[in-house]
Design a protein around this motif. Structure first.
Motif, PDB file in Angstrom:
ATOM      1  N   GLU B 223       0.819  -1.221   0.000  1.00  0.00           N
ATOM      2  CA  GLU B 223       0.000   0.000   0.000  1.00  0.00           C
ATOM      3  C   GLU B 223       0.848   1.264   0.000  1.00  0.00           C
ATOM      4  OE1 GLU B 223      -2.550  -0.849   3.315  1.00  0.00           O
ATOM      5  OE2 GLU B 223      -3.199  -2.687   2.310  1.00  0.00           O
ATOM      6  N   LYS B 224       1.936   1.217  -0.774  1.00  0.00           N
ATOM      7  CA  LYS B 224       2.756   2.412  -0.942  1.00  0.00           C
ATOM      8  C   LYS B 224       2.221   3.150  -2.160  1.00  0.00           C
ATOM      9  CE  LYS B 224       6.291   1.513   1.969  1.00  0.00           C
ATOM     10  NZ  LYS B 224       6.847   2.426   2.970  1.00  0.00           N
ATOM     11  N   GLU B 225       1.316   4.097  -1.914  1.00  0.00           N
ATOM     12  CA  GLU B 225       0.595   4.675  -3.050  1.00  0.00           C
ATOM     13  C   GLU B 225       1.485   5.435  -4.011  1.00  0.00           C
ATOM     14  OE1 GLU B 225      -2.955   6.685  -1.774  1.00  0.00           O
ATOM     15  OE2 GLU B 225      -3.507   4.944  -0.560  1.00  0.00           O
ATOM     16  N   GLU B 226       2.590   5.979  -3.503  1.00  0.00           N
ATOM     17  CA  GLU B 226       3.432   6.762  -4.407  1.00  0.00           C
ATOM     18  C   GLU B 226       4.066   5.904  -5.509  1.00  0.00           C
ATOM     19  OE1 GLU B 226       3.934   6.113  -1.218  1.00  0.00           O
ATOM     20  OE2 GLU B 226       6.039   6.251  -0.615  1.00  0.00           O
ATOM     21  N   TRP B 227       4.038   4.575  -5.319  1.00  0.00           N
ATOM     22  CA  TRP B 227       4.642   3.719  -6.337  1.00  0.00           C
ATOM     23  C   TRP B 227       3.592   3.000  -7.194  1.00  0.00           C
ATOM     24  CZ3 TRP B 227       9.736   4.326  -6.818  1.00  0.00           C
ATOM     25  CH2 TRP B 227      10.440   4.773  -5.696  1.00  0.00           C
ATOM     26  N   TYR B 228       2.304   3.283  -6.965  1.00  0.00           N
ATOM     27  CA  TYR B 228       1.244   2.549  -7.669  1.00  0.00           C
ATOM     28  C   TYR B 228       1.382   2.606  -9.188  1.00  0.00           C
ATOM     29  CZ  TYR B 228      -1.641   1.277  -3.649  1.00  0.00           C
ATOM     30  OH  TYR B 228      -2.115   0.698  -2.505  1.00  0.00           O
ATOM     31  N   VAL B 229       1.755   3.785  -9.710  1.00  0.00           N
ATOM     32  CA  VAL B 229       1.884   3.906 -11.166  1.00  0.00           C
ATOM     33  C   VAL B 229       2.862   2.839 -11.677  1.00  0.00           C
ATOM     34  CG1 VAL B 229       2.557   5.419 -13.056  1.00  0.00           C
ATOM     35  CG2 VAL B 229       1.406   6.356 -11.045  1.00  0.00           C
ATOM     36  N   TYR B 230       3.987   2.723 -10.972  1.00  0.00           N
ATOM     37  CA  TYR B 230       4.991   1.743 -11.376  1.00  0.00           C
ATOM     38  C   TYR B 230       4.461   0.319 -11.198  1.00  0.00           C
ATOM     39  CZ  TYR B 230       8.423   5.479 -11.610  1.00  0.00           C
ATOM     40  OH  TYR B 230       9.114   6.605 -11.943  1.00  0.00           O
ATOM     41  N   SER B 231       3.727   0.097 -10.098  1.00  0.00           N
ATOM     42  CA  SER B 231       3.185  -1.245  -9.871  1.00  0.00           C
ATOM     43  C   SER B 231       2.345  -1.692 -11.060  1.00  0.00           C
ATOM     44  CB  SER B 231       2.312  -1.270  -8.626  1.00  0.00           C
ATOM     45  OG  SER B 231       2.982  -0.743  -7.532  1.00  0.00           O
ATOM     46  N   PHE B 232       1.473  -0.794 -11.495  1.00  0.00           N
ATOM     47  CA  PHE B 232       0.556  -1.194 -12.572  1.00  0.00           C
ATOM     48  C   PHE B 232       1.236  -1.222 -13.936  1.00  0.00           C
ATOM     49  CE2 PHE B 232      -2.572  -0.038  -9.294  1.00  0.00           C
ATOM     50  CZ  PHE B 232      -3.178  -1.283  -9.227  1.00  0.00           C
ATOM     51  N   LEU B 233       2.418  -0.649 -14.007  1.00  0.00           N
ATOM     52  CA  LEU B 233       3.177  -0.746 -15.263  1.00  0.00           C
ATOM     53  C   LEU B 233       3.819  -2.124 -15.414  1.00  0.00           C
ATOM     54  CD1 LEU B 233       5.131   2.578 -15.822  1.00  0.00           C
ATOM     55  CD2 LEU B 233       3.700   1.372 -17.474  1.00  0.00           C
ATOM     56  N   THR B 234       3.863  -2.896 -14.321  1.00  0.00           N
ATOM     57  CA  THR B 234       4.571  -4.184 -14.347  1.00  0.00           C
ATOM     58  C   THR B 234       4.152  -5.089 -15.503  1.00  0.00           C
ATOM     59  OG1 THR B 234       4.756  -4.023 -11.955  1.00  0.00           O
ATOM     60  CG2 THR B 234       5.253  -6.150 -12.923  1.00  0.00           C
ATOM     61  N   PRO B 235       2.835  -5.352 -15.692  1.00  0.00           N
ATOM     62  CA  PRO B 235       2.465  -6.242 -16.801  1.00  0.00           C
ATOM     63  C   PRO B 235       2.879  -5.678 -18.152  1.00  0.00           C
ATOM     64  CG  PRO B 235       0.552  -5.750 -15.422  1.00  0.00           C
ATOM     65  CD  PRO B 235       1.680  -4.943 -14.896  1.00  0.00           C
ATOM     66  N   VAL B 236       2.790  -4.336 -18.288  1.00  0.00           N
ATOM     67  CA  VAL B 236       3.173  -3.712 -19.555  1.00  0.00           C
ATOM     68  C   VAL B 236       4.648  -3.956 -19.832  1.00  0.00           C
ATOM     69  CG1 VAL B 236       3.260  -1.550 -20.844  1.00  0.00           C
ATOM     70  CG2 VAL B 236       1.431  -1.939 -19.166  1.00  0.00           C
TER      71      VAL B 236
END
Lengths: 263, 261
Positions: B223-236
């Motif tokens: 739940e580190k929200e500042e990294w969420y963008v990167y988290s969701f980039l993982t599959p891409v």
């Protein structure tokens, strides 16, 4: 004696022929040390020192541990295992030299090659990029060199033992990998032994592993000084002698029960 | 479907050969586990001396490590191609592969399978479980789905990098020395990338995106929200890097001339 020295020379020249691999090796080690540098800076945060080592000493410790590893590290356990599996060891046995002695000499030739073409230039590069401390005391360098020779002997002895175990286990890739991991962890390559909790340090002092990496690196970074240095080197010498016993025992019983697989 | 049945047949053969050296397999599993524990010991010992690593707590770092082990295990089981150049190009084994009507990369993967590595995922899940209890993390039903997607994507990132490296072998003679280097660099994606300087962080994110195997996807579960963008980039990132590597491989195969005569 001449033939053993000749073997060191031959192995050295052999390594020279395949030297391109070693240039990238320097790069690998430098990157490794670099990453540890950042990791340790983060670990230290604002702290002056942990367990008596400052952050600069710590970086030097890591750098010198990895560079020393280039010297003492060798794959003779794998070579021995392969020669046993392919049945070549039978031919080696009838040759007019001591097989284990010869393997040790080959490892030494390899070590000297890496020390000259790998550790020394690597250390210069790493020293330029990261803040490190090199002792100006000649005695420290001398003790370090002496201790490094023991590191090589002890690590090679452990390799001989794992290699010889192939006689009994037939296929011991798993064991050789386990050995490598144990040495990295308990020799002090990844972490100085003094960082471990006391109970773990107490257990580790009964094993030869810290004689491989922790002692030379601590001598180099002057993490241990004075009388302790002598004791540490003495401890290394003791292990070098003790380890001869299992090697001899394994070797004698291996010769008796040699089974050549598919040879 | 044909590819699937090929896969099953190879797995069957694989089991047979492995059970031959049973004792060795047990030692190998143990040594793998030892390797995973080594890194855990490193984290534990280090945190015996410090509370935070750039604002990350011990249990968070342990969680990231546990997560990392899962994609790494999948990668290890199916993309064990670090000796591709020596085995297939120098020894000419590639000739044999190319005469068969299945995609060459798929065949190499099947032949070099190392299914024991999958046990590493079990260790990883245990470590993650421990860390999440310590951290009191709460999970939703979709977290499991995301976990699977992230783990597979992470494995694809790894696979993409290593298949690309193996493909270089079609053009150049000795890229093998790059492989161990990559294994080392891969480890750095396990630690919070904000401890490194910006150049290394950039490399670990966009060039050799190992951060997408460890810290970025794990940050989502932490739940580190500042990294969420990167988290969701993982599959891409996983898909992009893997597709690039397959394209590289295919054009490499066209260049391949065979060894010796």
């Amino acid at each position: 004696m001449d033939k053993y020295i000749e073997m060191i020379r031959i192995r050295f020249l052999m390594m020279l022929a395949y030297r391109t691999n070693y240039y990238s090796g320097i790069l690998i080690y430098s990157i490794n040390i670099g990453a540890y540098y950042f990791l340790w800076t983060a670990i230290y945060g604002g702290k002056e020192s942990i367990e008596g080592l400052s952050v600069v000493q710590m970086t030097s410790y890591i750098a010198v541990s990895w560079m020393a590893r280039a010297f003492y590290f060798n794959n003779i356990d794998r070579e021995i295992a392969l020669e046993i599996k392919e049945g070549k060891v039978a031919v080696e046995l009838i040759r007019p030299y001591n097989y284990l002695g010869m393997k040790t000499m080959q490892a030494f030739g390899e070590g000297v090659f890496r020390l000259v073409f790998f550790s020394l230039p690597g250390m210069v590069i790493v020293g330029l990029v990261f803040p490190m401390e090199f002792s100006t005391n000649g005695a420290t360098w001398l003790f370090f060199a002496c201790s490094l020779v023991f590191s090589f002997i002890i690590n090679t002895q452990i390799n001989l033992i794992t290699g010889l175990l192939t006689f009994f286990l037939f296929n011991n890739d798993g064991l050789m990998r386990a050995k490598r991991v144990i040495i990295d962890l308990f020799s002090g390559l990844l972490l100085p032994i003094s960082f471990y909790p006391l109970w773990a340090q107490n257990i580790m002092q009964y094993f030869p592993f810290q004689a491989i990496s922790y002692i030379p690196s601590m001598i180099f970074t002057e993490g241990i000084e004075g009388n302790e240095v002598f004791q540490a080197i003495l401890l290394q010498g003791m292990w070098a002698i003790i380890l001869l016993i299992p090697i001899q025992m394994l070797w004698i019983s291996a010769k008796k029960r040699m089974i050549i697989q598919g040879g | 479907m044909f590819y699937f049945s090929m896969f099953i047949q190879y797995v069957g053969q694989y089991m047979k050969t492995r059970l031959e050296y049973r004792a060795d397999m047990v030692v190998e599993l143990l040594s793998d586990m030892l390797f995973q524990i080594t890194n855990l010991v490193f984290i534990l010992v280090v945190f015996g001396h410090t509370q935070f690593l750039s604002g990350w707590t011990r249990d968070e770092i342990i969680f990231i490590y546990g997560f990392f082990l899962v994609p790494y295990a999948i990668f290890g089981a199916f993309f064990n191609i670090w000796d591709f150049n020596e085995r297939y190009i120098v020894k000419g084994e590639m000739d044999r592969i190319l005469t068969r009507p299945i995609h060459s990369l798929f065949q190499v993967i099947l032949e070099r399978m190392d299914l024991e590595s999958l046990f590493g995922a079990v260790t990883g899940i245990f470590i993650m479980g421990y860390a999440s209890i310590q951290l009191g993390l709460s999970f939703q039903w979709y977290d499991l789905l995301l976990f699977i997607v992230f783990a597979i994507s992470g494995a694809l990132v790894y696979a993409g990098i290593f298949v690309s490296l193996a493909s270089i072998g079609f053009w150049s003679d000795s890229p093998t020395s790059l492989m161990p280097m990559m294994y080392n660099i891969g480890n750095y994606g396990r630690y919070p990338v904000d401890i490194y300087n910006s150049v290394i962080r950039f490399v670990l994110t966009w060039i050799l995106p190992f951060a997408f195997v460890g810290v970025y996807p794990a940050a989502f579960f932490l739940e580190k929200e500042e990294w969420y963008v990167y988290s969701f980039l993982t599959p891409v990132m996983g898909l992009v890097f893997f597709i690039i590597s397959v394209i590289l491989w295919n054009s490499g195969v066209k260049k391949y001339r065979g060894a010796g005569n």
